[in-house]
Design a protein around this motif. Structure first.
Motif, PDB file in Angstrom:
ATOM      1  N   HIS A  70      26.992  15.053  18.246  1.00  0.00           N
ATOM      2  CA  HIS A  70      28.037  14.416  19.047  1.00  0.00           C
ATOM      3  C   HIS A  70      27.931  14.803  20.520  1.00  0.00           C
ATOM      4  N   ASN A  80      37.168  15.669  23.712  1.00  0.00           N
ATOM      5  CA  ASN A  80      37.328  16.722  22.703  1.00  0.00           C
ATOM      6  C   ASN A  80      37.264  16.181  21.282  1.00  0.00           C
ATOM      7  N   ALA A  81      37.731  14.957  21.083  1.00  0.00           N
ATOM      8  CA  ALA A  81      37.655  14.357  19.755  1.00  0.00           C
ATOM      9  C   ALA A  81      36.211  14.113  19.344  1.00  0.00           C
ATOM     10  N   ASN A 132      38.065  16.057  12.512  1.00  0.00           N
ATOM     11  CA  ASN A 132      36.714  16.321  12.034  1.00  0.00           C
ATOM     12  C   ASN A 132      36.019  14.983  11.815  1.00  0.00           C
ATOM     13  N   ASP A 133      34.833  15.012  11.224  1.00  0.00           N
ATOM     14  CA  ASP A 133      34.056  13.782  11.104  1.00  0.00           C
ATOM     15  C   ASP A 133      34.578  12.821  10.044  1.00  0.00           C
ATOM     16  N   GLN A 148      42.432  20.517  23.611  1.00  0.00           N
ATOM     17  CA  GLN A 148      41.293  21.061  22.864  1.00  0.00           C
ATOM     18  C   GLN A 148      41.763  21.735  21.571  1.00  0.00           C
ATOM     19  N   LYS A 170      25.365  20.166  17.973  1.00  0.00           N
ATOM     20  CA  LYS A 170      26.008  19.011  17.359  1.00  0.00           C
ATOM     21  C   LYS A 170      25.456  17.720  17.955  1.00  0.00           C
ATOM     22  N   CYS A 203      42.690  19.056  19.008  1.00  0.00           N
ATOM     23  CA  CYS A 203      41.499  18.419  18.434  1.00  0.00           C
ATOM     24  C   CYS A 203      40.800  19.364  17.455  1.00  0.00           C
ATOM     25  N   ARG A 204      40.738  20.633  17.807  1.00  0.00           N
ATOM     26  CA  ARG A 204      40.128  21.625  16.916  1.00  0.00           C
ATOM     27  C   ARG A 204      40.916  21.747  15.628  1.00  0.00           C
ATOM     28  N   GLU A 218      34.479  17.138  18.062  1.00  0.00           N
ATOM     29  CA  GLU A 218      34.839  17.461  16.680  1.00  0.00           C
ATOM     30  C   GLU A 218      34.279  16.460  15.684  1.00  0.00           C
TER      31      GLU A 218
END
Length: 309
Positions: free
Chosen positions: A6, A121-122, A103-104, A95, A4, A98-99, A125
């Motif tokens: 990110h 964690n954000a 999302n984006d 976590q 990712k 956030c999961r 994601e």
């Protein structure tokens, strides 16, 4: 291979250097670690005794539902068993949230500075993180956080007492904030240092869950209970919300040792009371040192409700 994008802007969490490593590096016999807010008085002797028994069961998987701990904690908190979720420290609950929520195409709101794992964690994601500066007194600017909410906002983080400033959100201010947050937005109230708070206007947050189903409370056995090595944290929320996020929880995420020690620790509230008393004495010692050494302290000293050292 492509990870990712990110992740490329993040660094792994850097905990304080272990005491053993500092001793070896500098040739020291005694080291007092101040970096991780660990309980300097250790943990309950009852928790240690529970570990002696449970260590005979290391070949067996833990109960993934944490049933015995769930029952004991629900009794201690006076909540239903189905309103609890357990994690490998409250970090894992962060976590999981956030999961489950980010999302984006979403954003999340947190204070700055505050516990860094909300943002960490954000970002993983792909969510936008909207950081709202603390007020001059070190407290959360809840009005500004409220203004930052839009249609894409999924989660707002309120750390109380806040790490690292030690300030808390008073009851009236918290309720006013919850009244104005849209019901579709989750408010996470991180109370990792709950047991240390002595302020009279600190909210008793669990009863608020009956009015605000979009509220989740995080607590841990790592701080006042002195079980940081065993990694047991938990969240308290509306039963429907717990059911919805449970699939994002890893199986067997709390150990047999951690569950057994946490149960025993809950039964020894005298130890917690002793830690609170000693912590308050240490806090006064900290203030006295600052005054005698003419060290300037932040203006929110009267709101500091636990010893950050």
């Amino acid at each position: 291979m492509r990870i990712k994008e990110h992740l490329k802007q993040l660094k792994p969490y850097q905990p304080g250097k272990p005491i053993e490593a500092v001793k070896a590096e500098y040739g020291l016999d005694k080291v007092v670690k101040l970096a991780s807010n660990e309980n300097p008085y250790g943990c309950s002797e009852a928790a240690k005794e529970a570990l002696h028994h449970e260590i005979q069961q290391l070949a067996l998987y833990p109960d993934g539902y944490s049933a015995a701990l769930r029952t004991r904690l629900s009794e201690h908190l006076n909540v239903s068993e189905t309103s609890l979720i357990f994690g490998n420290g409250s970090d894992e609950i962060i976590q999981i949230l956030c999961r489950a929520f980010l999302n984006d195409k979403t954003n999340t709101i947190a204070a700055a500075p505050t516990f860094p794992q909300y943002k960490h964690n954000a970002v993983i994601e792909g969510a936008e993180v909207r950081e709202i500066a603390l007020r001059a007194d070190g407290s959360h600017d809840l009005d500004a956080m409220l203004e930052a909410i839009d249609e894409q906002t999924q989660v707002v983080w309120v750390c109380s007492p806040n790490n690292p400033t030690g300030t808390y959100t008073a009851e009236g201010e918290l309720i006013s904030f919850l009244e104005r947050v849209p019901s579709r937005v989750l408010v996470v109230l991180d109370e990792a240092y709950y047991e240390y708070v002595t302020a009279e206007d600190y909210p008793e947050s669990i009863p608020l869950l009956n009015t605000y189903p979009n509220l989740m409370i995080l607590r841990t056995f790592s701080k006042a209970y002195g079980l940081a090595a065993l990694r047991v944290g938990y969240g308290i929320a509306d039963e429907k919300l717990i059911r919805q996020i449970e699939p994002a929880r890893e199986p067997f995420n709390t150990s047999r040792l951690g569950q057994a020690a946490a149960i025993a620790a809950l039964d020894d509230q005298e130890f917690i009371a002793s830690c609170i008393e000693k912590n308050q004495a240490g806090l006064q010692q900290y203030y006295d040192f600052d005054e005698n050494a003419r060290i300037k302290v932040l203006p929110f000293t009267d709101k500091l409700c636990f010893n950050r050292l």
